[in-house]
Design an enzyme around this catalytic site. Structure first.
Site, PDB file in Angstrom:
ATOM      1  N   GLY A  54       0.503  -9.521  31.289  1.00 16.26           N
ATOM      2  CA  GLY A  54       1.901  -9.187  31.508  1.00 16.26           C
ATOM      3  C   GLY A  54       2.352  -9.649  32.877  1.00 16.26           C
ATOM      4  O   GLY A  54       1.542  -9.849  33.785  1.00 16.26           O
ATOM      5  N   GLN A  64       7.434 -10.437  40.248  1.00 16.18           N
ATOM      6  CA  GLN A  64       6.193 -10.992  40.778  1.00 16.18           C
ATOM      7  C   GLN A  64       6.287 -12.482  41.063  1.00 16.18           C
ATOM      8  O   GLN A  64       5.444 -13.038  41.746  1.00 16.18           O
ATOM      9  CB  GLN A  64       5.040 -10.735  39.802  1.00 16.18           C
ATOM     10  CG  GLN A  64       4.658  -9.273  39.700  1.00 16.18           C
ATOM     11  CD  GLN A  64       3.572  -9.096  38.662  1.00 16.18           C
ATOM     12  OE1 GLN A  64       3.870  -8.951  37.491  1.00 16.18           O
ATOM     13  NE2 GLN A  64       2.321  -9.136  39.085  1.00 16.18           N
ATOM     14  N   CYS A  91      -3.899  -6.034  38.296  1.00 12.89           N
ATOM     15  CA  CYS A  91      -2.569  -6.587  38.561  1.00 12.89           C
ATOM     16  C   CYS A  91      -2.706  -7.887  39.335  1.00 12.89           C
ATOM     17  O   CYS A  91      -3.451  -7.952  40.306  1.00 12.89           O
ATOM     18  CB  CYS A  91      -1.751  -5.582  39.370  1.00 12.89           C
ATOM     19  SG  CYS A  91      -0.099  -6.161  39.726  1.00 12.89           S
ATOM     20  N   LEU A  92      -1.970  -8.879  38.899  1.00 10.56           N
ATOM     21  CA  LEU A  92      -2.021 -10.169  39.589  1.00 10.56           C
ATOM     22  C   LEU A  92      -1.533 -10.057  41.029  1.00 10.56           C
ATOM     23  O   LEU A  92      -1.878 -10.870  41.872  1.00 10.56           O
ATOM     24  CB  LEU A  92      -1.165 -11.198  38.848  1.00 10.56           C
ATOM     25  CG  LEU A  92      -1.685 -11.612  37.479  1.00 10.56           C
ATOM     26  CD1 LEU A  92      -0.644 -12.464  36.762  1.00 10.56           C
ATOM     27  CD2 LEU A  92      -2.989 -12.378  37.615  1.00 10.56           C
ATOM     28  N   HIS A  99       3.485  -0.470  33.306  1.00  9.94           N
ATOM     29  CA  HIS A  99       3.004  -1.182  34.490  1.00  9.94           C
ATOM     30  C   HIS A  99       4.051  -2.218  34.940  1.00  9.94           C
ATOM     31  O   HIS A  99       4.374  -2.314  36.125  1.00  9.94           O
ATOM     32  CB  HIS A  99       1.667  -1.867  34.158  1.00  9.94           C
ATOM     33  CG  HIS A  99       1.093  -2.705  35.256  1.00  9.94           C
ATOM     34  ND1 HIS A  99      -0.121  -2.408  35.855  1.00  9.94           N
ATOM     35  CD2 HIS A  99       1.532  -3.830  35.869  1.00  9.94           C
ATOM     36  CE1 HIS A  99      -0.371  -3.322  36.771  1.00  9.94           C
ATOM     37  NE2 HIS A  99       0.616  -4.202  36.806  1.00  9.94           N
ATOM     38  N   GLU A 100       4.580  -2.962  33.978  1.00  8.92           N
ATOM     39  CA  GLU A 100       5.541  -4.020  34.334  1.00  8.92           C
ATOM     40  C   GLU A 100       6.884  -3.433  34.768  1.00  8.92           C
ATOM     41  O   GLU A 100       7.515  -3.946  35.691  1.00  8.92           O
ATOM     42  CB  GLU A 100       5.733  -4.994  33.167  1.00  8.92           C
ATOM     43  CG  GLU A 100       4.462  -5.674  32.653  1.00  8.92           C
ATOM     44  CD  GLU A 100       3.639  -6.349  33.728  1.00  8.92           C
ATOM     45  OE1 GLU A 100       4.177  -6.704  34.783  1.00  8.92           O
ATOM     46  OE2 GLU A 100       2.419  -6.508  33.515  1.00  8.92           O
ATOM     47  N   HIS A 142       6.868  -2.615  38.304  1.00  8.41           N
ATOM     48  CA  HIS A 142       7.144  -3.757  39.192  1.00  8.41           C
ATOM     49  C   HIS A 142       8.642  -3.906  39.431  1.00  8.41           C
ATOM     50  O   HIS A 142       9.083  -4.192  40.545  1.00  8.41           O
ATOM     51  CB  HIS A 142       6.614  -5.060  38.580  1.00  8.41           C
ATOM     52  CG  HIS A 142       5.161  -5.290  38.799  1.00  8.41           C
ATOM     53  ND1 HIS A 142       4.605  -5.414  40.045  1.00  8.41           N
ATOM     54  CD2 HIS A 142       4.137  -5.448  37.919  1.00  8.41           C
ATOM     55  CE1 HIS A 142       3.297  -5.626  39.924  1.00  8.41           C
ATOM     56  NE2 HIS A 142       2.989  -5.649  38.642  1.00  8.41           N
TER      57      HIS A 142
HETATM   58 NI    NI Z   1       1.094  -5.974  37.849  1.00  9.63          NI
END
Ligand code: NI
Length: 173
Positions: free
Chosen positions: A62, A67, A109-110, A151-152, A155
């Site tokens: 995701g 991001q 998480c990236l 989670h997204e 962000h």
């Molecule tokens: Ni993330």
């Protein structure tokens, strides 16, 4: 997103490592703006195409627009086995139906590379969103999908998974 191609290196990182504080870029930690259907990012003729979003998903399951430094309320998720079915959620929002129902999942998480942590989230939610044509949708996602969506959406609100971690543990990230 928006015709550009993104790879892992394009993803903003919110954690500098060594127990140091968050990256100070305030854009990363501020809530993102809703997308208007006639906005510069989102027109009916030249909208987002799912295929533009798949490269970013190669690096994870995701990604939030935040991001990759686009402060719009858009997330992409691909939890398919082959990673070839990206879903796009525009202006997603959810309400918790049952406060007592939870799911724990080890998240990564990236934007927080090298850090995984089990996070507990509500798993009985009602999600509303628009697709890239602006059609409204509503569903009650379950399992991994509900974890990813929350989670997204975090962000988009300027929140990272490390915000769920105790300060002591954070120092060790
Ligand atoms: Ni993330």
């Amino acid at each position: 997103i928006g015709g550009e191609r993104f790879s892992r290196s394009n993803v903003l990182q919110g954690w500098k490592g060594d127990g140091r504080a968050f990256d100070s870029d305030p854009m990363f930690y501020n809530p993102s703006n809703p997308i208007g259907l006639d906005g510069m990012w989102f027109t009916k003729d030249d909208g987002l195409r799912p295929q533009d979003c798949s490269p970013c998903i190669d690096a994870g399951i995701g990604l939030a627009a935040t991001q990759v430094n686009h402060h719009i309320r858009l997330i992409t998720i691909d939890i398919s086995e082959e990673r070839n079915s990206p879903m796009i959620f525009v202006n997603p929002e959810f309400e918790i139906i049952n406060e007592d129902s939870h799911l724990s999942f080890e998240e990564g998480c990236l934007s927080v590379p090298g850090f995984n942590e089990e996070i507990t989230r509500p798993d009985n939610i009602k999600l509303k969103w628009q697709d890239i044509k602006g059609e409204e949708h509503e569903d009650m996602p379950s399992g991994l999908l509900t974890v990813c969506i929350q989670h997204e959406i975090d962000h988009l609100e300027g929140k990272l998974m490390v915000d769920y971690v105790s300060p002591i543990k954070r120092e060790r990230i």
